[in-house]
Design a protein around this motif. Structure first.
Motif, PDB file in Angstrom:
ATOM      1  N   ASP A  20       3.695  12.003   0.256  1.00  0.00           N
ATOM      2  CA  ASP A  20       2.776  11.863   1.316  1.00  0.00           C
ATOM      3  C   ASP A  20       1.758  10.859   1.241  1.00  0.00           C
ATOM      4  OD1 ASP A  20       1.091  12.201   3.429  1.00  0.00           O
ATOM      5  OD2 ASP A  20       0.701  14.439   2.993  1.00  0.00           O
ATOM      6  N   LYS A  21       2.481   9.569   1.663  1.00  0.00           N
ATOM      7  CA  LYS A  21       1.788   8.091   1.588  1.00  0.00           C
ATOM      8  C   LYS A  21       0.551   8.179   2.272  1.00  0.00           C
ATOM      9  CE  LYS A  21       5.845   5.758   0.963  1.00  0.00           C
ATOM     10  NZ  LYS A  21       6.840   6.886   0.757  1.00  0.00           N
ATOM     11  N   LEU A  22       0.161   8.687   3.362  1.00  0.00           N
ATOM     12  CA  LEU A  22      -1.207   8.690   4.401  1.00  0.00           C
ATOM     13  C   LEU A  22      -1.937   9.570   3.358  1.00  0.00           C
ATOM     14  CD1 LEU A  22      -2.538   8.010   6.695  1.00  0.00           C
ATOM     15  CD2 LEU A  22      -1.640   9.911   7.803  1.00  0.00           C
ATOM     16  N   GLU A  23      -1.894  10.908   2.959  1.00  0.00           N
ATOM     17  CA  GLU A  23      -2.617  11.585   2.338  1.00  0.00           C
ATOM     18  C   GLU A  23      -3.179  10.800   0.928  1.00  0.00           C
ATOM     19  OE1 GLU A  23      -5.394  14.437   1.646  1.00  0.00           O
ATOM     20  OE2 GLU A  23      -4.154  14.052   3.248  1.00  0.00           O
ATOM     21  N   CYS A  24      -2.096  10.207   0.360  1.00  0.00           N
ATOM     22  CA  CYS A  24      -2.457   9.501  -0.712  1.00  0.00           C
ATOM     23  C   CYS A  24      -3.502   8.299  -0.562  1.00  0.00           C
ATOM     24  CB  CYS A  24      -1.114   9.005  -1.642  1.00  0.00           C
ATOM     25  SG  CYS A  24      -1.349   8.242  -3.210  1.00  0.00           S
ATOM     26  N   LEU A  25      -3.226   7.582   0.522  1.00  0.00           N
ATOM     27  CA  LEU A  25      -4.153   6.397   1.017  1.00  0.00           C
ATOM     28  C   LEU A  25      -5.672   6.777   1.155  1.00  0.00           C
ATOM     29  CD1 LEU A  25      -2.089   4.144   3.316  1.00  0.00           C
ATOM     30  CD2 LEU A  25      -2.773   3.627   0.993  1.00  0.00           C
ATOM     31  N   ARG A  26      -5.804   8.226   1.544  1.00  0.00           N
ATOM     32  CA  ARG A  26      -7.123   8.578   1.918  1.00  0.00           C
ATOM     33  C   ARG A  26      -7.768   8.776   0.690  1.00  0.00           C
ATOM     34  NH1 ARG A  26      -4.605  12.552   6.646  1.00  0.00           N
ATOM     35  NH2 ARG A  26      -4.940  11.366   8.455  1.00  0.00           N
ATOM     36  N   LYS A  27      -7.024   8.977  -0.456  1.00  0.00           N
ATOM     37  CA  LYS A  27      -7.784   9.304  -1.573  1.00  0.00           C
ATOM     38  C   LYS A  27      -7.983   7.845  -2.436  1.00  0.00           C
ATOM     39  CE  LYS A  27      -5.829  14.124  -1.881  1.00  0.00           C
ATOM     40  NZ  LYS A  27      -4.917  15.053  -2.596  1.00  0.00           N
ATOM     41  N   VAL A  28      -7.562   6.847  -1.905  1.00  0.00           N
ATOM     42  CA  VAL A  28      -7.515   5.569  -2.816  1.00  0.00           C
ATOM     43  C   VAL A  28      -8.965   5.026  -2.705  1.00  0.00           C
ATOM     44  CG1 VAL A  28      -6.865   3.049  -2.597  1.00  0.00           C
ATOM     45  CG2 VAL A  28      -5.153   5.041  -2.379  1.00  0.00           C
ATOM     46  N   ASP A  29      -9.318   4.555  -3.848  1.00  0.00           N
ATOM     47  CA  ASP A  29     -10.639   4.182  -4.037  1.00  0.00           C
ATOM     48  C   ASP A  29     -11.097   2.886  -3.065  1.00  0.00           C
ATOM     49  OD1 ASP A  29     -13.413   3.957  -5.982  1.00  0.00           O
ATOM     50  OD2 ASP A  29     -12.908   1.887  -5.436  1.00  0.00           O
ATOM     51  N   VAL A  30     -12.210   3.131  -2.403  1.00  0.00           N
ATOM     52  CA  VAL A  30     -12.550   2.051  -1.543  1.00  0.00           C
ATOM     53  C   VAL A  30     -12.312   0.536  -1.802  1.00  0.00           C
ATOM     54  CG1 VAL A  30     -14.854   1.903  -1.614  1.00  0.00           C
ATOM     55  CG2 VAL A  30     -14.269   1.547   0.437  1.00  0.00           C
ATOM     56  N   SER A  31     -12.720   0.139  -3.095  1.00  0.00           N
ATOM     57  CA  SER A  31     -12.428  -1.116  -3.564  1.00  0.00           C
ATOM     58  C   SER A  31     -10.962  -1.688  -3.420  1.00  0.00           C
ATOM     59  CB  SER A  31     -13.197  -1.203  -4.867  1.00  0.00           C
ATOM     60  OG  SER A  31     -12.273  -0.324  -5.966  1.00  0.00           O
ATOM     61  N   VAL A  32     -10.003  -0.566  -3.820  1.00  0.00           N
ATOM     62  CA  VAL A  32      -8.664  -1.114  -3.871  1.00  0.00           C
ATOM     63  C   VAL A  32      -8.277  -1.220  -2.476  1.00  0.00           C
ATOM     64  CG1 VAL A  32      -6.450  -0.205  -4.309  1.00  0.00           C
ATOM     65  CG2 VAL A  32      -8.137   0.425  -5.816  1.00  0.00           C
ATOM     66  N   LEU A  33      -8.558  -0.349  -1.370  1.00  0.00           N
ATOM     67  CA  LEU A  33      -8.186  -0.657  -0.215  1.00  0.00           C
ATOM     68  C   LEU A  33      -8.899  -2.190   0.454  1.00  0.00           C
ATOM     69  CD1 LEU A  33      -8.838   2.922   1.609  1.00  0.00           C
ATOM     70  CD2 LEU A  33      -6.741   1.643   0.953  1.00  0.00           C
ATOM     71  N   GLU A  34     -10.017  -2.080  -0.051  1.00  0.00           N
ATOM     72  CA  GLU A  34     -10.926  -3.572   0.273  1.00  0.00           C
ATOM     73  C   GLU A  34     -10.087  -4.833  -0.178  1.00  0.00           C
ATOM     74  OE1 GLU A  34     -15.004  -5.413   0.208  1.00  0.00           O
ATOM     75  OE2 GLU A  34     -14.698  -4.134  -1.165  1.00  0.00           O
ATOM     76  N   ALA A  35      -9.596  -4.496  -1.356  1.00  0.00           N
ATOM     77  CA  ALA A  35      -8.838  -5.865  -1.970  1.00  0.00           C
ATOM     78  C   ALA A  35      -7.403  -5.926  -1.116  1.00  0.00           C
ATOM     79  CB  ALA A  35      -8.506  -5.578  -3.660  1.00  0.00           C
ATOM     80  N   ALA A  36      -6.931  -4.849  -1.027  1.00  0.00           N
ATOM     81  CA  ALA A  36      -5.572  -4.699  -0.224  1.00  0.00           C
ATOM     82  C   ALA A  36      -5.677  -5.652   1.018  1.00  0.00           C
ATOM     83  CB  ALA A  36      -4.997  -3.390   0.080  1.00  0.00           C
ATOM     84  N   ASN A  37      -6.840  -5.080   2.108  1.00  0.00           N
ATOM     85  CA  ASN A  37      -7.264  -5.568   3.304  1.00  0.00           C
ATOM     86  C   ASN A  37      -7.246  -7.068   3.184  1.00  0.00           C
ATOM     87  OD1 ASN A  37      -8.495  -5.255   6.089  1.00  0.00           O
ATOM     88  ND2 ASN A  37      -9.916  -6.278   5.005  1.00  0.00           N
ATOM     89  N   SER A  38      -8.094  -7.415   2.191  1.00  0.00           N
ATOM     90  CA  SER A  38      -8.115  -9.054   2.067  1.00  0.00           C
ATOM     91  C   SER A  38      -6.913  -9.722   1.771  1.00  0.00           C
ATOM     92  CB  SER A  38      -9.007  -9.237   0.896  1.00  0.00           C
ATOM     93  OG  SER A  38     -10.464  -8.594   1.208  1.00  0.00           O
ATOM     94  N   ARG A  39      -5.983  -9.155   1.230  1.00  0.00           N
ATOM     95  CA  ARG A  39      -4.679 -10.140   0.823  1.00  0.00           C
ATOM     96  C   ARG A  39      -3.810  -9.874   1.986  1.00  0.00           C
ATOM     97  NH1 ARG A  39      -5.140  -7.129  -4.253  1.00  0.00           N
ATOM     98  NH2 ARG A  39      -3.962  -5.522  -3.426  1.00  0.00           N
ATOM     99  N   ILE A  40      -3.773  -8.963   2.765  1.00  0.00           N
ATOM    100  CA  ILE A  40      -2.916  -8.738   3.959  1.00  0.00           C
ATOM    101  C   ILE A  40      -3.529  -9.771   4.987  1.00  0.00           C
ATOM    102  CG2 ILE A  40      -2.296  -7.439   5.790  1.00  0.00           C
ATOM    103  CD1 ILE A  40      -2.408  -4.832   3.675  1.00  0.00           C
ATOM    104  N   ARG A  41      -5.009  -9.748   4.991  1.00  0.00           N
ATOM    105  CA  ARG A  41      -5.505 -10.414   6.185  1.00  0.00           C
ATOM    106  C   ARG A  41      -5.415 -11.839   5.950  1.00  0.00           C
ATOM    107  NH1 ARG A  41     -10.306 -12.807   6.347  1.00  0.00           N
ATOM    108  NH2 ARG A  41     -10.896 -12.055   4.164  1.00  0.00           N
ATOM    109  N   LEU A  42      -5.658 -12.260   4.772  1.00  0.00           N
ATOM    110  CA  LEU A  42      -5.352 -13.727   4.437  1.00  0.00           C
ATOM    111  C   LEU A  42      -3.850 -14.452   4.387  1.00  0.00           C
ATOM    112  CD1 LEU A  42      -7.780 -14.102   1.434  1.00  0.00           C
ATOM    113  CD2 LEU A  42      -8.263 -14.939   3.577  1.00  0.00           C
ATOM    114  N   SER A  43      -3.084 -13.418   4.527  1.00  0.00           N
ATOM    115  CA  SER A  43      -1.695 -13.996   4.476  1.00  0.00           C
ATOM    116  C   SER A  43      -1.140 -13.794   5.986  1.00  0.00           C
ATOM    117  CB  SER A  43      -0.816 -12.869   4.157  1.00  0.00           C
ATOM    118  OG  SER A  43      -0.795 -11.579   4.425  1.00  0.00           O
ATOM    119  N   ALA A  44      -2.002 -13.489   6.866  1.00  0.00           N
ATOM    120  CA  ALA A  44      -1.738 -13.426   8.556  1.00  0.00           C
ATOM    121  C   ALA A  44      -1.742 -14.899   9.102  1.00  0.00           C
ATOM    122  CB  ALA A  44      -2.673 -12.516   8.963  1.00  0.00           C
TER     123      ALA A  44
END
Length: 232
Positions: A20-44
């Motif tokens: 259940d990837k969505l449920e798992c993402l909801r439990k991910v630490d915000v700092s991990v999500l923030e870092a992922a967001n930055s990497r994805i955004r900068l690659s756009a």
């Protein structure tokens, strides 16, 4: 595209092996999500948004462009201004596109080549736009600022006002220091220069002169040309 971004977020947060990837993402630490967001955004693609609202049929029932074309707006007035050199920062001048065809194809990946070449022809035929960089700036600027602005004002009709911020150098967001002088230090230190937004707050009219005001009157906006439909 939504599924692509979801899959990339799962990959970036190393949650690909979960059931259940969505449920798992909801439990991910915000700092991990923030870092992922930055990497994805900068690659756009330069100056484009990656994570945007999507039509879900419930909270967002249709694309905003469709709503605006139906003239469904909640606002009482629309004072709209753009800076004269607003568009320059939205194309990477340090690494300009090798050709306008390649730039338009990457910017609008869902367009077919006939549409791409039509856009390229339009901007390369413009005698003012003499370089690929200036053409790319015009394409980007008119697609994310100019045409959306006219679509928005068209929805408001005679409750819309259009202005241009032209105090040099007139870069993007430079007008904020005049609209909010207590939070910024205006380059040209004259608080009476721009009171248009306060005039809208008071009277729903940009030309309501409640203090000494040096700005020219803003005429009620009228549609004088039609941008191509943004909903096709």
């Amino acid at each position: 595209m939504t599924q692509v971004m979801f899959s990339e977020t799962v990959k970036q947060t190393q949650r690909s092996d979960t059931s259940d990837k969505l449920e798992c993402l909801r439990k991910v630490d915000v700092s991990v999500l923030e870092a992922a967001n930055s990497r994805i955004r900068l690659s756009a693609f330069f100056a484009t948004f990656v994570f945007v609202p999507v039509v879900d049929g419930s909270f967002i029932v249709e694309r905003p462009t469709v709503t605006l074309e139906r003239k469904r707006v909640n606002g009482l007035s629309d004072p709209h201004s753009c800076a004269i050199a607003q568009l320059t920062i939205f194309v990477d001048s340090a690494s300009p596109p090798p050709s306008l065809t390649e730039y338009v194809t990457e910017l609008f990946p869902l367009l077919d080549q006939t549409s791409v070449q039509s856009i390229v022809q339009m901007y390369t035929d413009d005698k003012v736009l003499t370089t690929t960089l200036s053409q790319a700036v015009a394409v980007m600027g008119e697609s994310i600022f100019i045409c959306p602005t006219y679509l928005l004002m068209s929805a408001f009709g005679d409750r819309a006002y259009k202005g241009e911020f032209a105090i040099p150098p007139g870069w993007h967001a430079e007008d904020l220091e005049y609209h909010f002088p207590t939070g910024f230090q205006p380059t040209y230190n004259n608080s009476a220069l721009i009171k248009s937004f306060l005039s809208v707050v008071r009277a729903l009219n940009t030309t309501d002169k409640f203090v000494l005001d040096l700005k020219p009157a803003w005429s009620v906006w009228q549609l004088w040309f039609t941008c191509a439909s943004m909903t096709s």
